[in-house]
Design a protein around this motif. Structure first.
Motif, mmCIF file in Angstrom:
data_model
loop_
_atom_site.group_PDB
_atom_site.id
_atom_site.type_symbol
_atom_site.label_atom_id
_atom_site.label_comp_id
_atom_site.label_asym_id
_atom_site.label_seq_id
_atom_site.Cartn_x
_atom_site.Cartn_y
_atom_site.Cartn_z
ATOM 1 N N LEU A 1 51.461 -52.344 3.784
ATOM 2 C CA LEU A 1 52.666 -51.772 2.790
ATOM 3 C C LEU A 1 52.537 -51.538 1.177
ATOM 4 O O LEU A 1 53.249 -49.950 1.623
ATOM 5 C CB LEU A 1 54.105 -51.585 4.131
ATOM 6 C CG LEU A 1 53.776 -51.361 5.372
ATOM 7 C CD1 LEU A 1 54.069 -52.330 6.431
ATOM 8 C CD2 LEU A 1 54.030 -50.281 5.822
ATOM 9 N N VAL A 2 52.667 -51.875 1.107
ATOM 10 C CA VAL A 2 53.149 -52.548 -0.493
ATOM 11 C C VAL A 2 51.998 -51.059 -1.192
ATOM 12 O O VAL A 2 51.931 -50.458 -1.750
ATOM 13 C CB VAL A 2 53.326 -53.555 -0.565
ATOM 14 C CG1 VAL A 2 53.473 -53.165 -2.640
ATOM 15 C CG2 VAL A 2 54.518 -53.630 -0.267
ATOM 16 N N ILE B 1 52.936 -47.108 -0.159
ATOM 17 C CA ILE B 1 54.566 -47.534 -1.265
ATOM 18 C C ILE B 1 53.376 -46.818 -2.994
ATOM 19 O O ILE B 1 53.782 -45.820 -3.584
ATOM 20 C CB ILE B 1 54.579 -48.121 -1.545
ATOM 21 C CG1 ILE B 1 55.352 -48.399 0.417
ATOM 22 C CG2 ILE B 1 56.501 -48.206 -2.623
ATOM 23 C CD1 ILE B 1 56.640 -49.667 0.218
ATOM 24 N N ALA C 1 54.237 -43.569 -4.109
ATOM 25 C CA ALA C 1 55.124 -42.607 -5.236
ATOM 26 C C ALA C 1 54.518 -42.548 -6.119
ATOM 27 O O ALA C 1 54.743 -42.143 -7.172
ATOM 28 C CB ALA C 1 55.801 -44.381 -5.468
ATOM 29 N N THR D 1 55.233 -40.139 4.036
ATOM 30 C CA THR D 1 54.275 -41.591 4.738
ATOM 31 C C THR D 1 55.420 -42.400 3.611
ATOM 32 O O THR D 1 55.378 -43.908 4.168
ATOM 33 C CB THR D 1 52.880 -41.142 3.918
ATOM 34 O OG1 THR D 1 52.546 -40.029 4.503
ATOM 35 C CG2 THR D 1 52.561 -42.617 3.975
ATOM 36 N N LEU D 2 55.541 -42.181 2.352
ATOM 37 C CA LEU D 2 56.056 -42.932 1.638
ATOM 38 C C LEU D 2 57.552 -43.376 2.738
ATOM 39 O O LEU D 2 58.466 -45.119 2.529
ATOM 40 C CB LEU D 2 56.934 -42.609 0.502
ATOM 41 C CG LEU D 2 57.993 -43.389 -0.370
ATOM 42 C CD1 LEU D 2 57.065 -44.364 -1.651
ATOM 43 C CD2 LEU D 2 58.207 -42.605 -1.777
ATOM 44 N N SER D 3 58.648 -42.996 3.113
ATOM 45 C CA SER D 3 60.219 -42.906 3.707
ATOM 46 C C SER D 3 59.438 -43.880 4.835
ATOM 47 O O SER D 3 60.300 -44.518 5.112
ATOM 48 C CB SER D 3 60.108 -42.283 4.468
ATOM 49 O OG SER D 3 60.779 -40.648 3.654
ATOM 50 N N THR E 1 56.659 -46.054 5.591
ATOM 51 C CA THR E 1 56.324 -47.408 5.166
ATOM 52 C C THR E 1 56.708 -48.649 3.866
ATOM 53 O O THR E 1 57.337 -49.583 4.353
ATOM 54 C CB THR E 1 55.234 -46.594 4.194
ATOM 55 O OG1 THR E 1 55.324 -46.101 2.908
ATOM 56 C CG2 THR E 1 53.854 -46.632 4.590
ATOM 57 N N CYS E 2 58.523 -47.534 3.344
ATOM 58 C CA CYS E 2 59.339 -48.307 2.840
ATOM 59 C C CYS E 2 60.320 -48.597 4.122
ATOM 60 O O CYS E 2 60.768 -50.081 3.738
ATOM 61 C CB CYS E 2 59.988 -47.492 1.983
ATOM 62 S SG CYS E 2 60.317 -47.060 0.525
ATOM 63 N N VAL F 1 57.739 -52.347 5.526
ATOM 64 C CA VAL F 1 58.017 -53.226 4.195
ATOM 65 C C VAL F 1 59.010 -54.035 5.088
ATOM 66 O O VAL F 1 59.427 -55.209 4.543
ATOM 67 C CB VAL F 1 57.680 -53.203 3.141
ATOM 68 C CG1 VAL F 1 58.831 -51.671 1.883
ATOM 69 C CG2 VAL F 1 57.392 -53.565 2.599
ATOM 70 N N SER G 1 46.792 -46.835 7.166
ATOM 71 C CA SER G 1 47.824 -46.626 8.077
ATOM 72 C C SER G 1 47.089 -46.924 9.089
ATOM 73 O O SER G 1 47.708 -47.248 10.255
ATOM 74 C CB SER G 1 48.496 -45.064 7.841
ATOM 75 O OG SER G 1 47.277 -44.471 7.707
#
Length: 191
Positions: A24-25, A28, A32, A52-54, A56-57, A60, A160
């Motif tokens: 996940l990191v 991100i 980002a 995708t960013l939302s 995964t944040c 995590v 993913s």
């Protein structure tokens, strides 16, 4: 490290959580970076990458919280099973949306002479998009902009898919840990 002694199942749960957090990191960081590039060109980032960013944040943060609760022996396993399943569904959506156009894209041929015409056409479209301040970058154009971008997006797609497997596995571990915690301890027989 403190925590309950749940044997191999508990160790597997912890290892899977660590693998999830690492994946996940990585996603991100790449997502980002892409958003940063788009915004620095005065364009709105692609909805696919923002989504995708939302996801995964949130995932995590969830992984960190559940790992800490597990170590402190206060993790509600049945709720964790449901949450892992919901995150699995969200990650399947991410994998499908990110991967749909990527599955047709061969990163090795981007920039080669055999596709110079289509690359030229893509360049014109990107310039047109970037020249309009505030316009949104289309995901299908972004992934074919360069070999590096293509490979990084394929890495996000692959991670993913791996996360889908890991969250399915952690959901199974959680339900097994829940069943183990609900099992009635055998009564001792006094002689």
């Amino acid at each position: 490290m403190a925590g309950s002694d749940n044997g191999a199942l508990g160790t597997t749960f912890k290892v899977v959580r660590i693998l999830q957090a690492v994946s996940l990191v990585a996603i991100i960081g790449m997502a980002a970076y892409f958003i940063s590039q788009m915004v620095s060109n005065n364009n709105a980032p692609s909805d696919v990458i923002v989504g995708t960013l939302s996801v995964t944040c949130i995932a995590v943060l969830y992984c960190a919280i559940t790992y800490i609760l597990y170590i402190d022996n206060i993790l509600p396993f049945l709720i964790t099973t449901g949450m892992d399943t919901m995150l699995l569904i969200a990650l399947v959506v991410v994998a499908v949306v990110v991967g749909k156009p990527l599955s047709y894209l061969n990163c090795r041929v981007i920039g080669s002479s055999s596709v110079s015409q289509s690359t030229y056409q893509l360049g014109l479209e990107l310039k047109k998009s970037f020249s309009k301040e505030g316009s949104q970058v289309r995901y299908s154009n972004w992934i074919g902009a360069s070999k590096v971008t293509c490979y990084e997006m394929k890495a996000i797609w692959g991670l993913s898919i791996a996360l889908c497997v890991l969250f399915a596995f952690s959901a199974v571990c959680s339900v097994c840990l829940w069943r183990r915690s609900k099992a009635v301890a055998p009564k001792s027989v006094e002689a």
